[in-house]
Design an enzyme around this catalytic site. Structure first.
Site, PDB file in Angstrom:
ATOM      1  N   GLU A 163       0.718  -1.081  -0.194  1.00 23.42           N
ATOM      2  CA  GLU A 163       0.086  -0.133  -0.077  1.00 23.42           C
ATOM      3  C   GLU A 163       0.702   1.295   0.134  1.00 23.42           C
ATOM      4  O   GLU A 163       0.632   2.242   0.848  1.00 23.42           O
ATOM      5  CB  GLU A 163      -0.958   0.079   1.403  1.00 23.42           C
ATOM      6  CG  GLU A 163      -1.753  -1.305   1.126  1.00 23.42           C
ATOM      7  CD  GLU A 163      -2.749  -1.510   2.339  1.00 23.42           C
ATOM      8  OE1 GLU A 163      -2.886  -0.618   3.184  1.00 23.42           O
ATOM      9  OE2 GLU A 163      -3.452  -2.507   2.590  1.00 23.42           O
ATOM     10  N   GLU A 270      -6.089 -10.751  -1.609  1.00 24.61           N
ATOM     11  CA  GLU A 270      -6.718 -10.389  -0.351  1.00 24.61           C
ATOM     12  C   GLU A 270      -8.523 -10.090  -0.761  1.00 24.61           C
ATOM     13  O   GLU A 270      -9.068  -9.506  -0.089  1.00 24.61           O
ATOM     14  CB  GLU A 270      -6.472  -9.165   0.198  1.00 24.61           C
ATOM     15  CG  GLU A 270      -4.932  -9.295   0.713  1.00 24.61           C
ATOM     16  CD  GLU A 270      -4.408  -8.093   1.302  1.00 24.61           C
ATOM     17  OE1 GLU A 270      -5.182  -7.301   2.050  1.00 24.61           O
ATOM     18  OE2 GLU A 270      -3.032  -7.549   1.496  1.00 24.61           O
TER      19      GLU A 270
HETATM   20  O1  G3I Z   1      -5.935 -11.244  18.036  1.00 24.49           O
HETATM   21  C1  G3I Z   1      -5.604 -10.181  18.910  1.00 24.49           C
HETATM   22  C2  G3I Z   1      -6.304  -9.921  20.380  1.00 24.49           C
HETATM   23  O2  G3I Z   1      -5.897 -11.132  21.093  1.00 24.49           O
HETATM   24  C3  G3I Z   1      -6.090  -8.712  20.896  1.00 24.49           C
HETATM   25  O3  G3I Z   1      -7.004  -8.674  22.303  1.00 24.49           O
HETATM   26  C4  G3I Z   1      -6.646  -7.533  19.888  1.00 24.49           C
HETATM   27  C5  G3I Z   1      -6.486  -6.236  20.548  1.00 24.49           C
HETATM   28  O4  G3I Z   1      -4.892  -6.089  20.782  1.00 24.49           O
HETATM   29  O5  G3I Z   1      -5.765  -7.731  18.827  1.00 24.49           O
HETATM   30  C6  G3I Z   1      -6.112  -9.034  18.168  1.00 24.49           C
HETATM   31  O6  G3I Z   1      -5.257  -8.995  16.992  1.00 24.49           O
HETATM   32  C7  G3I Z   1      -5.675  -8.039  15.839  1.00 24.49           C
HETATM   33  C8  G3I Z   1      -5.792  -8.771  14.633  1.00 24.49           C
HETATM   34  O7  G3I Z   1      -5.974  -8.216  13.499  1.00 24.49           O
HETATM   35  C9  G3I Z   1      -6.925 -10.099  14.744  1.00 24.49           C
HETATM   36  O8  G3I Z   1      -7.997  -9.492  15.061  1.00 24.49           O
HETATM   37  C10 G3I Z   1      -4.661  -6.914  15.450  1.00 24.49           C
HETATM   38  O9  G3I Z   1      -4.577  -6.231  16.786  1.00 24.49           O
HETATM   39  C11 G3I Z   1      -5.125  -6.206  14.495  1.00 24.49           C
HETATM   40  O10 G3I Z   1      -3.910  -5.244  14.276  1.00 24.49           O
HETATM   41  C12 G3I Z   1      -5.198  -7.120  13.259  1.00 24.49           C
HETATM   42  O11 G3I Z   1      -5.606  -6.527  12.114  1.00 24.49           O
HETATM   43  C13 G3I Z   1      -5.154  -6.784  10.869  1.00 24.49           C
HETATM   44  C14 G3I Z   1      -4.836  -5.640   9.963  1.00 24.49           C
HETATM   45  O12 G3I Z   1      -4.590  -5.911   8.665  1.00 24.49           O
HETATM   46  C15 G3I Z   1      -3.690  -4.955  10.456  1.00 24.49           C
HETATM   47  O13 G3I Z   1      -2.583  -5.823  10.441  1.00 24.49           O
HETATM   48  C16 G3I Z   1      -6.436  -7.626  10.325  1.00 24.49           C
HETATM   49  O14 G3I Z   1      -6.723  -8.755  10.944  1.00 24.49           O
HETATM   50  C17 G3I Z   1      -6.088  -7.958   8.745  1.00 24.49           C
HETATM   51  O15 G3I Z   1      -7.288  -8.483   8.131  1.00 24.49           O
HETATM   52  C18 G3I Z   1      -5.703  -6.747   8.081  1.00 24.49           C
HETATM   53  O16 G3I Z   1      -5.428  -7.090   6.871  1.00 24.49           O
HETATM   54  C19 G3I Z   1      -5.346  -6.162   5.893  1.00 24.49           C
HETATM   55  C20 G3I Z   1      -3.852  -6.541   4.885  1.00 24.49           C
HETATM   56  O17 G3I Z   1      -2.789  -6.848   5.653  1.00 24.49           O
HETATM   57  C21 G3I Z   1      -3.421  -5.411   3.963  1.00 24.49           C
HETATM   58  N1  G3I Z   1      -4.722  -5.009   2.972  1.00 24.49           N
HETATM   59  C22 G3I Z   1      -5.846  -4.429   3.659  1.00 24.49           C
HETATM   60  C23 G3I Z   1      -6.140  -5.778   4.894  1.00 24.49           C
HETATM   61  C24 G3I Z   1      -7.542  -5.342   5.549  1.00 24.49           C
HETATM   62  O18 G3I Z   1      -7.262  -4.027   6.447  1.00 24.49           O
END
Ligand code: G3I
Length: 359
Positions: A163, A270
């Site tokens: 991105e 994705e």
């Molecule tokens: O699982 C933990 C949980 O135990 C904890 O309590 C909570 C709060 O800290 O966090 C949880 O983890 C989160 C994880 O998603 C699972 O839900 C992370 O904080 C959070 O940062 C993470 O977000 C991910 C995001 O990228 C940032 O990395 C999303 O799942 C993921 O679907 C999203 O994917 C992105 C791609 O990498 C790039 N393209 C866009 C796409 C969607 O935003």
């Protein structure tokens, strides 16, 4: 349970769906579309790798494991192979969960796709607090990429730069990495560090909304030209394809065909198709699901129409609705091909038909 069943929505689920989708008080039992019969394994009907994102916690969910083993041959860590998980505040690196994911992929004969090395959205304390009297920022950057890519050597590929294009397509995003190491130079440097760590990995740039913001697609393609001209070992192009059920017909095909002009492997990296983001509040559930199925089918058909050498992988961003980041964003959404029980939805059937047709 991962079987399918013919069913309409029981009353309890109507309250959940009635919100954001603005479902009229229609007779949904008559309106609900009958669920498709079991779909064949997507990875077997497709003439190219079919992938999914994964979180380490899902490896402890037997229903997810069965669904993944049935349908996919590549896994992309959804977030636990990113800096936000790996880089600790003191600059140390942790690999427990990405190691579990890598081991699961290996034990199940699946490819591992690394995601993501450099992303504007992540600037961990470990870098912000770097003691630059001991190590330069650039060296720490190189060391990080070498450590991560080297640890998972044998991965099918990596999203090296994620991105980089501005939200509206007007230029490139600002980031910690760009400000410290140069707008284009930080990207070239990342590709070179990754290539040095794993010469066989296919190295990708990756972005989203390319189907719906023409200027963003143009800027993305110009950036790819710039990186190639600068000698970056850029091997592949990622098109995230986070779209919605209202996506214009042909938009996906036009986007993939434009990106394919570089002659490089394409990763549809994705894919999910939001119902809620389709902003069709009066559409009934069946109409939205039919539109969603059409978009999944177009994605598969457009990808399958690419030259065989350019079909790197077709990756779903979640298998079951409850696994999706979009459902964490809005509980009314149902963006992916399988429901929370692992039952195939109309989108899964449409996807399987289109993948099977892709010679
Ligand atoms: O699982 C933990 C949980 O135990 C904890 O309590 C909570 C709060 O800290 O966090 C949880 O983890 C989160 C994880 O998603 C699972 O839900 C992370 O904080 C959070 O940062 C993470 O977000 C991910 C995001 O990228 C940032 O990395 C999303 O799942 C993921 O679907 C999203 O994917 C992105 C791609 O990498 C790039 N393209 C866009 C796409 C969607 O935003």
């Amino acid at each position: 349970m991962t079987g399918t069943s013919s069913r309409a929505f029981p009353p309890s689920r109507r309250l959940v769906l009635g919100g954001a989708l603005g479902l009229a008080a229609c007779n949904r039992r008559a309106d609900a579309q009958a669920w498709p019969a079991e779909v064949p394994p997507l990875k077997h009907v497709a003439p190219f790798p079919v992938g999914s994102c994964v979180q380490a916690g899902q490896l402890d969910d037997p229903d997810w494991v069965v669904l993944a083993r049935t349908h996919v041959s590549q896994l992309t860590p959804e977030w636990e192979m990113k800096m936000e998980y790996i880089v600790q505040d003191d600059g140390s690196l942790r690999f427990d969960r990405p190691d579990r994911i890598a081991a699961f992929a290996r034990e199940n004969g699946m490819r591992l796709f690394g995601h993501a090395l450099v992303w504007y959205a992540q600037k961990p304390e470990g870098f912000l607090r770097l003691d630059e009297s001991r190590v330069s920022f650039g060296k720490a950057y190189d060391n990080y990429i070498a450590a991560v890519v080297g640890r998972y050597r044998g991965a099918s590929g990596w999203d090296v730069v994620n991105e980089a294009v501005a939200e509206d397509g007007d230029g490139w995003r600002d980031s910690l990495w760009a400000s410290r190491l140069g707008d284009l130079d930080h990207m070239v440097r990342a590709f070179r560090a990754a290539k040095a760590a794993d010469p066989d990995a296919v190295l990708f740039i990756n972005d989203y909304n390319l189907e719906t913001i023409p200027r963003k697609l143009e800027t993305y393609m110009r950036l790819i030209d710039r990186l190639l001209a600068a000698g970056a070992p850029l091997d592949g192009i990622g098109c995230q394809t986070h779209v919605d059920a209202g996506l214009a017909e042909g938009a996906l095909e036009r986007t993939l065909n434009a990106l394919a002009r570089f002659g490089l492997p394409i990763h549809l990296s994705e894919l999910d198709v939001s119902l809620v983001r389709a902003r069709r509040p009066l559409a009934g559930r069946s109409a939205l699901e039919a539109a969603q199925a059409r978009v999944y089918a177009e994605a598969a058909a457009a990808f399958a129409a690419l030259p065989r050498s350019q079909r790197f992988a077709f990756t779903l961003w979640g298998l079951r609705d409850g696994d999706s980041w979009l459902v964490r964003e809005n509980a009314s959404d149902r963006p992916v091909p399988f429901d929370n029980t692992g039952a195939a939805k109309p989108a899964a059937a449409a996807l399987a038909r289109a993948l099977a047709g892709g010679g």
